[in-house]
Design a protein around this motif. Structure first.
Motif, PDB file in Angstrom:
ATOM      1  N   ALA A   1      18.262 -16.111  -1.137  1.00  0.00           N
ATOM      2  CA  ALA A   1      19.145 -16.974  -1.920  1.00  0.00           C
ATOM      3  C   ALA A   1      18.741 -18.441  -1.777  1.00  0.00           C
ATOM      4  N   LEU A   2      18.383 -18.846  -0.570  1.00  0.00           N
ATOM      5  CA  LEU A   2      17.943 -20.229  -0.359  1.00  0.00           C
ATOM      6  C   LEU A   2      16.615 -20.500  -1.052  1.00  0.00           C
ATOM      7  N   VAL A   3      15.680 -19.555  -0.953  1.00  0.00           N
ATOM      8  CA  VAL A   3      14.371 -19.709  -1.589  1.00  0.00           C
ATOM      9  C   VAL A   3      14.517 -19.818  -3.110  1.00  0.00           C
ATOM     10  N   LEU A   4      15.464 -19.071  -3.665  1.00  0.00           N
ATOM     11  CA  LEU A   4      15.700 -19.111  -5.107  1.00  0.00           C
ATOM     12  C   LEU A   4      16.519 -20.329  -5.537  1.00  0.00           C
ATOM     13  N   GLY A   5      16.813 -21.206  -4.586  1.00  0.00           N
ATOM     14  CA  GLY A   5      17.527 -22.429  -4.900  1.00  0.00           C
ATOM     15  C   GLY A   5      19.030 -22.296  -4.913  1.00  0.00           C
ATOM     16  N   ARG A   6      19.531 -21.209  -4.375  1.00  0.00           N
ATOM     17  CA  ARG A   6      20.981 -21.000  -4.312  1.00  0.00           C
ATOM     18  C   ARG A   6      21.457 -21.446  -2.943  1.00  0.00           C
ATOM     19  N   ASN A   7      21.523 -22.773  -2.748  1.00  0.00           N
ATOM     20  CA  ASN A   7      21.840 -23.324  -1.432  1.00  0.00           C
ATOM     21  C   ASN A   7      23.329 -23.561  -1.242  1.00  0.00           C
ATOM     22  N   ARG A   8      24.150 -22.832  -1.989  1.00  0.00           N
ATOM     23  CA  ARG A   8      25.602 -22.876  -1.800  1.00  0.00           C
ATOM     24  C   ARG A   8      26.038 -21.476  -1.387  1.00  0.00           C
ATOM     25  N   PRO A   9      25.960 -21.148  -0.106  1.00  0.00           N
ATOM     26  CA  PRO A   9      26.228 -19.787   0.366  1.00  0.00           C
ATOM     27  C   PRO A   9      27.610 -19.252   0.062  1.00  0.00           C
ATOM     28  N   ALA A  10      28.579 -20.115  -0.186  1.00  0.00           N
ATOM     29  CA  ALA A  10      29.928 -19.634  -0.480  1.00  0.00           C
ATOM     30  C   ALA A  10      30.121 -19.350  -1.969  1.00  0.00           C
ATOM     31  N   GLN A  11      29.105 -19.601  -2.776  1.00  0.00           N
ATOM     32  CA  GLN A  11      29.206 -19.373  -4.209  1.00  0.00           C
ATOM     33  C   GLN A  11      29.237 -17.868  -4.501  1.00  0.00           C
ATOM     34  N   ILE A  12      30.183 -17.448  -5.340  1.00  0.00           N
ATOM     35  CA  ILE A  12      30.309 -16.028  -5.671  1.00  0.00           C
ATOM     36  C   ILE A  12      29.124 -15.589  -6.497  1.00  0.00           C
ATOM     37  N   ARG A  13      28.918 -16.260  -7.610  1.00  0.00           N
ATOM     38  CA  ARG A  13      27.838 -15.890  -8.492  1.00  0.00           C
ATOM     39  C   ARG A  13      26.638 -16.692  -8.077  1.00  0.00           C
ATOM     40  N   TRP A  14      25.726 -16.223  -7.966  1.00  0.00           N
ATOM     41  CA  TRP A  14      24.387 -15.893  -7.616  1.00  0.00           C
ATOM     42  C   TRP A  14      24.256 -15.671  -6.117  1.00  0.00           C
ATOM     43  N   THR A  15      24.652 -16.587  -5.307  1.00  0.00           N
ATOM     44  CA  THR A  15      24.444 -16.386  -3.869  1.00  0.00           C
ATOM     45  C   THR A  15      25.153 -15.128  -3.384  1.00  0.00           C
ATOM     46  N   GLY A  16      26.423 -14.975  -3.694  1.00  0.00           N
ATOM     47  CA  GLY A  16      27.173 -13.795  -3.259  1.00  0.00           C
ATOM     48  C   GLY A  16      26.556 -12.504  -3.775  1.00  0.00           C
TER      49      GLY A  16
ATOM     50  N   VAL B   1      25.586 -28.364   7.834  1.00  0.00           N
ATOM     51  CA  VAL B   1      25.396 -27.204   8.702  1.00  0.00           C
ATOM     52  C   VAL B   1      26.564 -26.237   8.539  1.00  0.00           C
ATOM     53  N   THR B   2      27.779 -26.765   8.488  1.00  0.00           N
ATOM     54  CA  THR B   2      28.959 -25.922   8.313  1.00  0.00           C
ATOM     55  C   THR B   2      28.896 -25.185   6.990  1.00  0.00           C
ATOM     56  N   VAL B   3      28.513 -25.877   5.934  1.00  0.00           N
ATOM     57  CA  VAL B   3      28.452 -25.275   4.607  1.00  0.00           C
ATOM     58  C   VAL B   3      27.425 -24.148   4.573  1.00  0.00           C
ATOM     59  N   LEU B   4      26.359 -24.255   5.337  1.00  0.00           N
ATOM     60  CA  LEU B   4      25.333 -23.213   5.366  1.00  0.00           C
ATOM     61  C   LEU B   4      25.634 -22.121   6.386  1.00  0.00           C
ATOM     62  N   VAL B   5      26.101 -22.477   7.557  1.00  0.00           N
ATOM     63  CA  VAL B   5      26.271 -21.522   8.651  1.00  0.00           C
ATOM     64  C   VAL B   5      27.545 -20.696   8.522  1.00  0.00           C
TER      65      VAL B   5
END
Length: 146
Positions: A75-90, A25-29
């Motif tokens: 980002a989550l739908v596209l499988g980028r479930n690491r919200p702190a990631q610079i490249r792709w999620t960011g 939860v912390t990693v996502l929120v």
């Protein structure tokens, strides 16, 4: 790669730490909250120059806050479930927030001047990608210390 279980491929292809040991939860929120705070700070800075009250603030905030939510969901739908990631999620969150925020401002009758688009794009890039870079550097350093 070093082969360590605590590392994975980073945004640049080099070994970088996973966000292991943290509650999911912390990693996502936490990144979503950090992005929302960044949008609020952006709006507060902009509105302060116009001397408007709380209604002006909310009027400017809602299109970007809504687009930010869409960006994180995408980002989550596209499988980028690491919200702190610079490249792709960011990048996804940044682009969707800027483009979606401008689209919502346009359809709601708010102004969208070129100078505003440029400033918004640059400031949100620094805010969204900047904190992710700091996070990545701290995590990388922490993993090397282990």
């Amino acid at each position: 790669m070093t082969g360590s279980a605590a590392e994975s491929t980073s945004d640049t292809g080099a070994a970088a730490p996973q966000q292991a040991g943290r509650a999911p939860v912390t990693v996502l929120v936490l990144p979503i909250v950090a992005d929302l705070v960044a949008v609020i700070v952006f709006v507060l800075i902009g509105r302060a120059s116009h001397g408007e009250g709380i209604l002006g603030l909310l009027n400017t905030l809602w299109p970007f806050a809504a687009a930010l939510g869409v960006g994180h969901v995408l980002a989550l739908v596209l499988g980028r479930n690491r919200p702190a990631q610079i490249r792709w999620t960011g990048l996804i969150v940044w682009i969707v927030t800027v483009a979606g925020g401008m689209l919502l401002r346009t359809v709601s009758g708010q102004g969208v001047q070129l100078s505003f688009v440029i400033v918004t794009t640059l400031v949100l890039a620094v805010f969204f990608l900047g904190w992710r870079l700091v996070w990545w550097l701290v995590e990388r350093r922490r993993a090397r210390a282990v």
